[in-house]
Design a protein around this motif. Structure first.
Motif, mmCIF file in Angstrom:
data_model
loop_
_atom_site.group_PDB
_atom_site.id
_atom_site.type_symbol
_atom_site.label_atom_id
_atom_site.label_comp_id
_atom_site.label_asym_id
_atom_site.label_seq_id
_atom_site.Cartn_x
_atom_site.Cartn_y
_atom_site.Cartn_z
ATOM 1 N N GLU A 227 48.500 17.001 -55.817
ATOM 2 C CA GLU A 227 47.217 17.285 -55.176
ATOM 3 C C GLU A 227 47.177 18.670 -54.531
ATOM 4 O OE1 GLU A 227 46.573 14.152 -52.426
ATOM 5 O OE2 GLU A 227 46.195 12.640 -53.958
ATOM 6 N N TYR A 228 48.227 19.458 -54.721
ATOM 7 C CA TYR A 228 48.306 20.745 -54.028
ATOM 8 C C TYR A 228 48.358 21.936 -54.968
ATOM 9 C CZ TYR A 228 49.460 17.482 -50.322
ATOM 10 O OH TYR A 228 49.423 16.431 -49.448
ATOM 11 N N LEU A 229 48.400 21.693 -56.286
ATOM 12 C CA LEU A 229 48.448 22.782 -57.251
ATOM 13 C C LEU A 229 47.386 22.581 -58.324
ATOM 14 C CD1 LEU A 229 52.310 23.158 -57.815
ATOM 15 C CD2 LEU A 229 50.824 24.744 -56.570
ATOM 16 N N PRO A 230 46.813 23.659 -58.856
ATOM 17 C CA PRO A 230 45.849 23.528 -59.965
ATOM 18 C C PRO A 230 46.550 22.983 -61.203
ATOM 19 C CG PRO A 230 45.795 25.734 -58.993
ATOM 20 C CD PRO A 230 47.008 25.054 -58.448
ATOM 21 N N GLN A 231 45.808 22.266 -62.032
ATOM 22 C CA GLN A 231 46.360 21.740 -63.273
ATOM 23 C C GLN A 231 45.348 21.942 -64.397
ATOM 24 O OE1 GLN A 231 48.926 18.104 -63.213
ATOM 25 N NE2 GLN A 231 47.825 17.650 -61.319
ATOM 26 N N ASP A 232 45.871 21.980 -65.633
ATOM 27 C CA ASP A 232 45.028 22.068 -66.818
ATOM 28 C C ASP A 232 45.460 21.000 -67.806
ATOM 29 O OD1 ASP A 232 43.371 24.551 -66.388
ATOM 30 O OD2 ASP A 232 45.377 25.399 -66.167
ATOM 31 N N GLY A 233 44.510 20.471 -68.558
ATOM 32 C CA GLY A 233 44.821 19.480 -69.573
ATOM 33 C C GLY A 233 43.634 19.305 -70.498
ATOM 34 N N ARG A 234 43.763 18.389 -71.443
ATOM 35 C CA ARG A 234 42.651 18.110 -72.350
ATOM 36 C C ARG A 234 42.817 16.724 -72.943
ATOM 37 N NH1 ARG A 234 42.463 22.909 -76.248
ATOM 38 N NH2 ARG A 234 40.594 21.857 -76.957
ATOM 39 N N PHE A 235 41.714 16.124 -73.365
ATOM 40 C CA PHE A 235 41.761 14.869 -74.103
ATOM 41 C C PHE A 235 40.555 14.802 -75.024
ATOM 42 C CE2 PHE A 235 39.289 13.781 -70.342
ATOM 43 C CZ PHE A 235 38.331 12.860 -70.778
#
Length: 546
Positions: A227-235
């Motif tokens: 909850e403290y770092l940006p994240q990237d993903g896809r589905f």
């Protein structure tokens, strides 16, 4: 030293009190289980198998406060704080019929359940095959969810398990390009970007937001507890027969992760240049530029101006068995058969410059570089253009002439630009007037002045009738439906190249380009206003720098 001892004693005391409270909680839970005639379990430290844990999706476990913790034969034991929870009973009945399993609820403490929920991050990871199958029926999609008012009503009354399905179906139905989910102290707001403009859709309670966030993170292969770092993903998702890729990013805020999902529809992969709204002159200029065996084609504009779509359309036009095409993208938005596409990944030390060097060793005829961001990438791109490669790329500048000056600002030597740039394009996207509610419009004094000045320039005396959209269900009462491109292009000739070599300012290059006949983006937009395709207000909005 004395302070250190005090801190150690304080820490030891806190640990002792915590252990005592936990022991008391477990004893009370055990006593309650005996009173109710139920089995009891403490799963803290219990060796929970990941396959068993994955019987419940993360968001469902969080919603029901229940953890599948052991599987014996076809019987699964479920740790829960409330075995008689009707929602849990209903959900287990559905799983029982679907998976042919038996379930035994077992009473557990709140601490035990919290421990079980924490296991999901470490043990559960979705696979690349994970596809969200939307359960919305085709009839619901066509009759209810396409309308934003009905969508808001459905979101307000839907269960947490259905909210993502309804949200995605609604986004597709309303032609949204992005979904924004922004948390606040007590709730979260959902917004859609439709035709380039954000619209508020609904507010949802904080608990629904948490479950929705968990489900999106799970499907996108993100870390559940981060909850403290940006994240990237896809589905991927299948909605009313349409295959949709969703590119998801999260950004920590004061009240939780702000989530943005970009929707990428498969049908857009085969988009043609002629469908983008370019005027005939610009299409001819692009055609001349891409027919040359080598050189640089620059497409400029801010984020969201359609640059990438234009490059994909050019790539589609050039794609054939006779040429090798390599792309370097961040990220890869659409997968195109027949070309080599590389995802830039700075986390693994693969930036545009390194990717471009490697691509040049692959014997390419055409290279697409997602964006020129620095001197190194610019220098390699120009050298590639000078040594027999056709290079397509983007820059962040306001107009076409500024692209040449921007390269000089990156410390590119002026002589490298002479003869190496086939074409510089600048573009924006303007919204089209909704055909269903199109009506006549009387311009404001400022709009009238702008249009009259342009008509004088192109030697037209009579002002055309202007139009706007009145607002209807088809356009969600915005007055606009769809978008088209407005464009300006510059083919650097001898006079422009001379100015570049002399180190001329951006203003001087712009004035010379206009003197030589370059039509600006605003003028291209005004042509579309005269043709009744868009409004003066829209053109002025996106070309405010002119």
């Amino acid at each position: 030293m004395a302070n250190q001892k005090k801190e150690n004693k304080k820490s030891l005391l806190e640990q002792t009190l915590s252990a005592s409270r936990h022991q008391q909680e477990e004893q009370e839970t055990l006593k309650k289980a005996k009173t109710l005639g139920l089995s009891y379990v403490n799963i803290i430290g219990f060796p929970v198998n990941s396959d068993t844990l994955s019987i419940f999706p993360t968001e469902k476990a969080r919603e029901l406060q229940a953890i599948p913790y052991i599987e014996v034969g076809n019987n699964v034991r479920i740790a829960t704080t409330d075995p008689k929870n009707e929602s849990l009973t209903t959900y287990l009945e559905g799983l029982k019929q679907k998976n042919k399993l038996q379930f035994t609820p077992v009473l557990a403490s709140r601490s035990s359940i919290n421990y079980g929920l924490s296991l999901y991050e470490g043990l559960i990871r979705p696979t690349v095959k994970n596809v969200e199958e939307i359960t919305i029926t085709k009839k619901e999609y066509q009759e209810e969810i396409k309308d934003l008012k009905n969508l808001k009503s459905r979101l307000d009354t839907s269960s947490t398990t259905m909210i993502l399905d309804i949200l995605l179906a609604g986004a597709i139905g309303s032609r949204a390009s992005d979904i924004h989910i922004v948390p606040y102290k007590n709730d979260a707001i959902i917004r859609f970007r439709i035709d380039g403009v954000l619209h508020d859709i609904s507010r949802i309670p904080k608990e629904k937001y948490k479950n929705l966030s968990s489900r999106i993170k799970f499907l996108s292969n993100m870390k559940m507890g981060e909850e403290y770092l940006p994240q990237d993903g896809r589905f991927s998702s299948k909605i009313a027969g349409k295959n949709i890729d969703l590119r998801v990013s999260t950004l920590p805020t004061l009240h939780g992760d702000s989530i943005v999902a970009r929707l990428l529809e498969e049908k857009q992969k085969s988009i043609r240049l002629e469908e983008l709204g370019f005027n005939p002159e610009s299409l001819e200029a692009i055609d001349r530029a891409i027919k040359k065996p080598a050189g640089l084609i620059l497409n400029t504009g801010p984020t969201g101006s359609g640059k990438t779509t234009t490059l994909y359309a050019i790539i589609n036009k050039l794609n054939s068995r006779e040429v090798k095409i390599v792309t370097l993208e961040d990220p890869v938005e659409y997968q195109i058969e027949g070309i080599d596409q590389t995802q830039i990944d700075p986390r693994h030390d693969l930036d545009f410059a390194k990717g471009l060097r490697a691509a040049l060793r692959q014997d390419p005829d055409i290279i697409m570089v997602g964006e020129i961001r620095d001197f190194e990438t610019a220098s390699i791109s120009l050298h590639a253009a000078l040594t027999g490669h056709l290079v397509l790329t983007t820059l962040h500048t306001n107009n076409a002439p500024a692209a040449l000056v921007r390269l000089l600002d990156m410390r590119i030597r002026p002589f490298l630009l002479v003869g190496s740039i086939n074409l510089a394009i600048a573009q924006r996207l303007v919204r089209l007037i909704c055909p269903e509610c199109k009506k006549e419009h009387n311009p404001t004094r400022y709009e009238k002045t702008v249009l009259e000045n342009y008509l004088k320039k192109i030697h037209i005396k009579k002002m055309s009738q202007l139009y706007k959209g009145g607002g209807c269900n088809a356009c969600n009462n915005t007055g606009y439906f769809g978008r088209t491109a407005i464009i300006e292009f510059l083919e650097p000739g001898e006079k422009i190249e001379k100015l570049i070599v002399e180190g001329a300012t951006q203003t001087k290059v712009e004035k010379e380009a206009i003197r030589l006949g370059m039509k600006t983006m605003r003028e291209d937009g005004l042509d579309k206003v005269i043709a009744g395709q868009t409004t003066m207000a829209e053109v002025l909005r996106v070309t405010s720098e002119y």
